[in-house]
Design a protein around this motif. Structure first.
Motif, PDB file in Angstrom:
ATOM      1  N   TYR A 345       0.693   8.528  -4.318  1.00 21.79           N
ATOM      2  CA  TYR A 345       0.077   8.428  -2.994  1.00 21.79           C
ATOM      3  C   TYR A 345      -1.159   7.530  -3.052  1.00 21.79           C
ATOM      4  N   MET A 346      -1.949   7.682  -4.101  1.00 22.13           N
ATOM      5  CA  MET A 346      -3.145   6.860  -4.230  1.00 22.13           C
ATOM      6  C   MET A 346      -2.776   5.382  -4.380  1.00 22.13           C
ATOM      7  N   ALA A 347      -1.713   5.119  -5.134  1.00 26.46           N
ATOM      8  CA  ALA A 347      -1.259   3.731  -5.293  1.00 26.46           C
ATOM      9  C   ALA A 347      -0.759   3.183  -3.958  1.00 26.46           C
ATOM     10  N   MET A 348      -0.031   4.023  -3.199  1.00 23.43           N
ATOM     11  CA  MET A 348       0.477   3.603  -1.898  1.00 23.43           C
ATOM     12  C   MET A 348      -0.669   3.252  -0.961  1.00 23.43           C
ATOM     13  N   LYS A 349      -1.748   4.008  -1.072  1.00 18.70           N
ATOM     14  CA  LYS A 349      -2.914   3.780  -0.213  1.00 18.70           C
ATOM     15  C   LYS A 349      -3.860   2.713  -0.775  1.00 18.70           C
ATOM     16  N   LYS A 350      -3.412   2.070  -1.879  1.00 22.53           N
ATOM     17  CA  LYS A 350      -4.185   0.978  -2.472  1.00 22.53           C
ATOM     18  C   LYS A 350      -5.615   1.417  -2.815  1.00 22.53           C
ATOM     19  N   MET A 351      -5.703   2.598  -3.398  1.00 22.61           N
ATOM     20  CA  MET A 351      -7.003   3.087  -3.865  1.00 22.61           C
ATOM     21  C   MET A 351      -7.464   2.224  -5.035  1.00 22.61           C
ATOM     22  N   PRO A 352      -8.758   2.248  -5.377  1.00 24.04           N
ATOM     23  CA  PRO A 352      -9.244   1.488  -6.540  1.00 24.04           C
ATOM     24  C   PRO A 352      -8.467   1.861  -7.804  1.00 24.04           C
TER      25      PRO A 352
END
Length: 602
Positions: A345-352
Motif C-alpha cells: 500500500y505504501m508503494a502504491m501511494k508512492k511513499m518515500p
C-alpha cells in the motif's frame, strides 16, 4: 451471501456428495429414447446344467483364465474366458470378467451388455448389480442406473454410499423431491448433520419452497441451541432473502448472548453494506480488523476490501489507512501477509523509499525467509549503489533461501563492485552449485561470466576460459562474455577465428558500442587484416566522446601497421596524455616510431 462454520461430523459423506456432484455436472444428458432393457424388463434366465465332466472343464479353464489375467497375459485370458462361455453360456462370473476387458478397451456397449447379462443370470448378487449401475453411468443411461441403484439399496438399506449416488442421479434428472427423499433416508441412517441440511436447503431452493428451506435451518438451530453460529446462519438466510430487519434481530440476539461472536459481527458488516450504511460499515470493519479474535484469513479479506473502499471514498485519506495498518501490526502477527500488504500500500501511494524500506524490514522481522520483501529491499539498495547494504541484505538471503540463486547474484555482484574479488568468486561458486534445469539462464550465465573475468584477472587463464564456455552454454548470446572471451583470446593469439566470430556477434548486437568495436578491430589487427581493422577502430573512436587511452593506443597500433605513421604517432601521443599511469611500452613506440607487440597490454 450466507456464511457458516464447517463441522467435522459426516465429513466423509459430504466429500462423497461433492465428488459425485462434480462427476454428474460433467455428464451428457440422456436422449429421450428409452434404452434397451432395465432391471424391471429383465427376463428370468434358466441356468445351464453342466455334466460332471463339463463342470471340471469349466473350473479348469476359468481358473487358468484368472491366472493368465493376473500375469498380465490379457489376450490369453480373454480367449480362455470366451472358451468358458462355450462350455457354460450361463456363467455370470465369466460375463463379469469379460465386462472388465470391454471396459479397459473403452468398449462401453460391450461392457454394458456383459454386465447386464451377469445381473440377469444372478439378480441377487450385489457385486453384479453395482457393476451394472456403474456401467449404466458410463454409458450415460441414468434412468436405468436409478433403477439399479434403487434395487441395490433395497438389498442394502444401510449403504449410504448408494444413497449418495441416488441423490446425484435424481438431482441430475432433475427430480428434486426424490433427491430430498434419498437425503432423508441417509439422515435416518447417519443422523442429521449440517452438510445434509444445507444440501436439502439447496434442493428446496430449486423447488422454490422457501418455507421448507427455512424450516430445515430452524431445525438445525434447535438441535444445537448453544451453538449460536447456527442462529447467525439463520440471520444470513433471512438477509439473503430480503428480510433485513429480521436478520439484524437474529445477529443482535446472538451478540447479546455472546458479544465476542465473530461470525455475528462479520454478518452485521454484511448487513450494513446491504443497507448502504457506509459509516457504520467502516466502523465495523475497523473494529474487526483490530480485534485479536479475528483469524488472519478473514482479516486479509477485510483489509483488502477496506483498502479498495478507501480508494473510492474521498473522505478516507492514506494517513487514516496507514494508521489502521500501524495498529493492526502492533498486534501479534501469525505470518507476514499483513505487513506485506502494508508495504504494498505504501508503494502504491508512492511513499518515500525510506518509509517503504522500513515496512519491508518489518516483513523480514516477522518472516526472515520472505523472498519478495528481501528482493524489494535489495533492489532499492542496489539502485542507490549502497553496496554495503546489498551485502547486509543478500548474505542472510543465501542462508534463509539457499536454493534461491538471485541472492547469490546480488551478493556476488556487490562484492565484485567493492573489489572484493575473492568473496565474489566464492559467492558465485556457491551460487552455481544451486543451479538446476529450471534456473534463470540469464543469472547463471552472468555467474560464469563474472567468474571468468575474476579468474582471468588472477592469471588463471584456462579456468577463466572454462568459465566463459559454461557461461555461453547457459546463454549463447551473453554479449559481455562474448566480448571479453574474444579479446582475451586475441591477446594470446589463440583461436583468432573463434574470437572473431564471437566479437562480430557483439558488434551486430550493439553496432555503436565503442568497446565492442575496439575488440573486433583488435582481433582483425591480430589477424593482420589492418585495413579492415581501421574501419572498425574509426567507428569505435567516433561513437565515444570520452574514448579510453587503451582504444586510442589501439588506433595508433592499427594505423602504424597500416602504413600511416604520422597518424599513428598522433594517436599514441594522445593515448600517453590521456593515460593515468606511466606506459613505458607506449613511450618506446613513440620514440622508435614503430609498433612494439605487448601481449600483456589490456
Amino acid at each position: 451471501m450466507m456464511t457458516h462454520t464447517s463441522r467435522n461430523n459426516h465429513a466423509t459423506t459430504a466429500a462423497r456428495l461433492a465428488l459425485l456432484l462434480l462427476c454428474f455436472l460433467t455428464l451428457t444428458p440422456l436422449s429421450a429414447k428409452k434404452k434397451q432393457r432395465t432391471m424391471q424388463q429383465a427376463q428370468p434366465v434358466q441356468p445351464v446344467i453342466l455334466s460332471e465332466n463339463n463342470a471340471k472343464r469349466f473350473n479348469y479353464f476359468f481358473l487358468e483364465a484368472v491366472r493368465q489375467q493376473q500375469q498380465s497375459n490379457y489376450a490369453a485370458a480373454y480367449d480362455l474366458y470366451r472358451h468358458c462361455l462355450d462350455i457354460n453360456p450361463s456363467s455370470p462370473e465369466v460375463y463379469s470378467a469379460l465386462s472388465d476387458f470391454h471396459s479397459a478397451l473403452d468398449d462401453k456397449q460391450g461392457m454394458l451388455d456383459c454386465m447386464r447379462r451377469a445381473a440377469e443370470l444372478c439378480p441377487d448378487n450385489d457385486t453384479y448389480l453395482e457393476k451394472l449401475g456403474e456401467a449404466y453411468l458410463r454409458t450415460h443411461d441414468y434412468d436405468s442406473a436409478i433403477e439399479v441403484y434403487e434395487e441395490l439399496q433395497l438389498h442394502n438399506p444401510a449403504r449410504t454410499d448408494v444413497l449418495n449416488t441416488l441423490v446425484q442421479l435424481y438431482n441430475w434428472r432433475p427430480d428434486y423431491q426424490k433427491a430430498i427423499e434419498a437425503l432423508n433416508r441417509m439422515e435416518a441412517i447417519e443422523g442429521s448433520s449440517e452438510d445434509l441440511t444445507f444440501y436439502k436447503m439447496q434442493l428446496y431452493a430449486q423447488l422454490g419452497d422457501k418455507k421448507k428451506e427455512y424450516n430445515e435451518l430452524r431445525s438445525l438451530m434447535r438441535q444445537h441451541p448453544y451453538d449460536y453460529n447456527y442462529r447467525v446462519m439463520l440471520g444470513n438466510w433471512l438477509l439473503k432473502n430480503g428480510k433485513k430487519k429480521d436478520a439484524l434481530a437474529e445477529y443482535n440476539a446472538v451478540l447479546k448472548k455472546e458479544p465476542s461472536n465473530i461470525m455475528a459481527r462479520m454478518s452485521i458488516l454484511d448487513y450494513y453494506k446491504a443497507e448502504h450504511l457506509d459509516t457504520l460499515a467502516k466502523e465495523q470493519t475497523i473494529q474487526l480488523l483490530l480485534s485479536p479474535a479475528i483469524e488472519q484469513d478473514s482479516k486479509m479479506l477485510l483489509v483488502k476490501q477496506f483498502v479498495a473502499d478507501s480508494e473510492a471514498d474521498p473522505s478516507i485519506d492514506s494517513t487514516q489507512v496507514l494508521d489502521i495498518f500501524r495498529k493492526m501490526l502492533a498486534l501479534p502477527q501469525p505470518d507476514a501477509r499483513m505487513a506485506e500488504i502494508n508495504a504494498a500500500y505504501m508503494a502504491m501511494k508512492k511513499m518515500p523509499q525510506d518509509s517503504i524500506d522500513k515496512a519491508l524490514e518489518h516483513v523480514l522481522e516477522i518472516e526472515p525467509s520472505n523472498v519478495n520483501a528481501r528482493y524489494d529491499l535489495l533492489d532499492a539498495a542496489y539502485r542507490k549503489k549502497d553496496l554495503d547494504r546489498v551485502v547486509m541484505l543478500a548474505k542472510p538471503g543465501t542462508e534463509y533461501n539457499p536454493d534461491n540463486i538471485g541472492f547469490y547474484y546480488f551478493l556476488g555482484v556487490a562484492y565484485y563492485q567493492k573489489d572484493d574479488h575473492d568473496s565474489a568468486l566464492e559467492t558465485f561458486r556457491k551460487g552455481v552449485g544451486q543451479t538446476g534445469e529450471n534456473s534463470n539462464k540469464n543469472i547463471v550465465s552472468d555467474f560464469y561470466s563474472i567468474m571468468g573475468d575474476i579468474l582471468h584477472e588472477k592469471g588463471l587463464v584456462e579456468e577463466a576460459f572454462a568459465a566463459y564456455d559454461s557461461c555461453l552454454q547457459w546463454k549463447a548470446d551473453n554479449i559481455g562474455c562474448l566480448n571479453n572471451y574474444a579479446y582475451y583470446l586475441s591477446v594470446i593469439d589463440r583461436d583468432l577465428s573463434k574470437a572473431e566470430q564471437m566479437s562480430y556477434r557483439t558488434v551486430k548486437a550493439e553496432p555503436k558500442n565503442s568497446t565492442f568495436l575496439d575488440t573486433y578491430a583488435w582481433i582483425l589487427f591480430r589477424q593482420q587484416r589492418y585495413q579492415e581493422a581501421k574501419v572498425y577502430i574509426d567507428q569505435a573512436l567516433a561513437n565515444d566522446s570520452t574514448v579510453s587511452a587503451v582504444i586510442i593506443e589501439h588506433a595508433g597500433d592499427i594505423y602504424m601497421m597500416a602504413g600511416e605513421t604520422e597518424k599513428a604517432l598522433d594517436f599514441w601521443k594522445q593515448a600517453l596524455q590521456k593515460g593515468e599511469e606511466q606506459n613505458a611500452v607506449l613511450e618506446e613506440k613513440i620514440k622508435m616510431k614503430k609498433y612494439i607487440d605487448n601481449p600483456s597490454n589490456p
